[in-house]
Design a protein around this motif. Structure first.
Motif, PDB file in Angstrom:
ATOM      1  N   VAL A  77      20.168  22.289  32.534  1.00  0.00           N
ATOM      2  CA  VAL A  77      21.100  21.581  31.653  1.00  0.00           C
ATOM      3  C   VAL A  77      21.487  22.467  30.466  1.00  0.00           C
ATOM      4  N   ALA A  78      20.512  23.115  29.859  1.00  0.00           N
ATOM      5  CA  ALA A  78      20.804  23.983  28.707  1.00  0.00           C
ATOM      6  C   ALA A  78      21.714  25.138  29.119  1.00  0.00           C
ATOM      7  N   THR A 106      30.910  28.629  26.517  1.00  0.00           N
ATOM      8  CA  THR A 106      31.497  29.967  26.535  1.00  0.00           C
ATOM      9  C   THR A 106      32.674  30.102  27.500  1.00  0.00           C
ATOM     10  N   ASN A 107      32.849  29.102  28.387  1.00  0.00           N
ATOM     11  CA  ASN A 107      33.947  29.121  29.366  1.00  0.00           C
ATOM     12  C   ASN A 107      34.623  27.755  29.397  1.00  0.00           C
ATOM     13  N   PRO A 108      35.239  27.345  28.290  1.00  0.00           N
ATOM     14  CA  PRO A 108      35.737  25.969  28.185  1.00  0.00           C
ATOM     15  C   PRO A 108      36.843  25.599  29.168  1.00  0.00           C
ATOM     16  N   ARG A 109      37.562  26.553  29.686  1.00  0.00           N
ATOM     17  CA  ARG A 109      38.659  26.254  30.612  1.00  0.00           C
ATOM     18  C   ARG A 109      38.262  26.412  32.080  1.00  0.00           C
ATOM     19  N   LEU A 111      27.170  27.714  29.457  1.00  0.00           N
ATOM     20  CA  LEU A 111      28.311  28.190  30.241  1.00  0.00           C
ATOM     21  C   LEU A 111      29.581  27.415  29.917  1.00  0.00           C
ATOM     22  N   THR A 112      29.453  26.117  29.728  1.00  0.00           N
ATOM     23  CA  THR A 112      30.613  25.289  29.399  1.00  0.00           C
ATOM     24  C   THR A 112      31.175  25.665  28.034  1.00  0.00           C
TER      25      THR A 112
END
Length: 105
Positions: A24-25, A33-36, A30-31
């Motif tokens: 989860v962490a 640092t890579n929002p799109r 990742l989410t």
């Protein structure tokens, strides 16, 4: 197939919960640092206390290879091979709905 669970390090519920917290962490990182991008976390749901061994690793990699063959582009963010199980995290440029359809197929 009956002997696939005879080797490996038995895992406790505590170890499995720690692996889940780690997953989860990492997914949150990742989410952030890579929002799109679409983040894919691939793992096996294995019954019983043995979650990883050579046979399970081969099974996992076969499934990952099959999924990755369907993707046009992706980045492997991490590949975990630990006693609590195998996990691979992918950063996908494919939209979420398409990624989900490919994963389910």
């Amino acid at each position: 197939m009956a002997t696939i669970f005879t080797t490996g390090e038995p895992q406790t519920i505590t170890a499995m919960l720690a692996a889940r917290d780690q997953r989860v962490a990492y997914q949150q990182q990742l989410t952030t640092t890579n929002p799109r991008a679409t983040i894919a976390a691939i793992k096996l749901n294995i019954p019983g206390p043995i979650k990883n061994n050579a046979a399970l690793r081969r099974l996992f990699l076969a499934g990952v290879q099959r999924f990755e063959a369907e993707l046009s582009t992706y980045t492997v963010a991490a590949d975990w091979n630990h006693p609590a199980g195998n996990e691979r995290f992918l950063i996908l440029t494919t939209d979420f709905a398409t990624s989900k359809r490919l994963a389910v197929a």
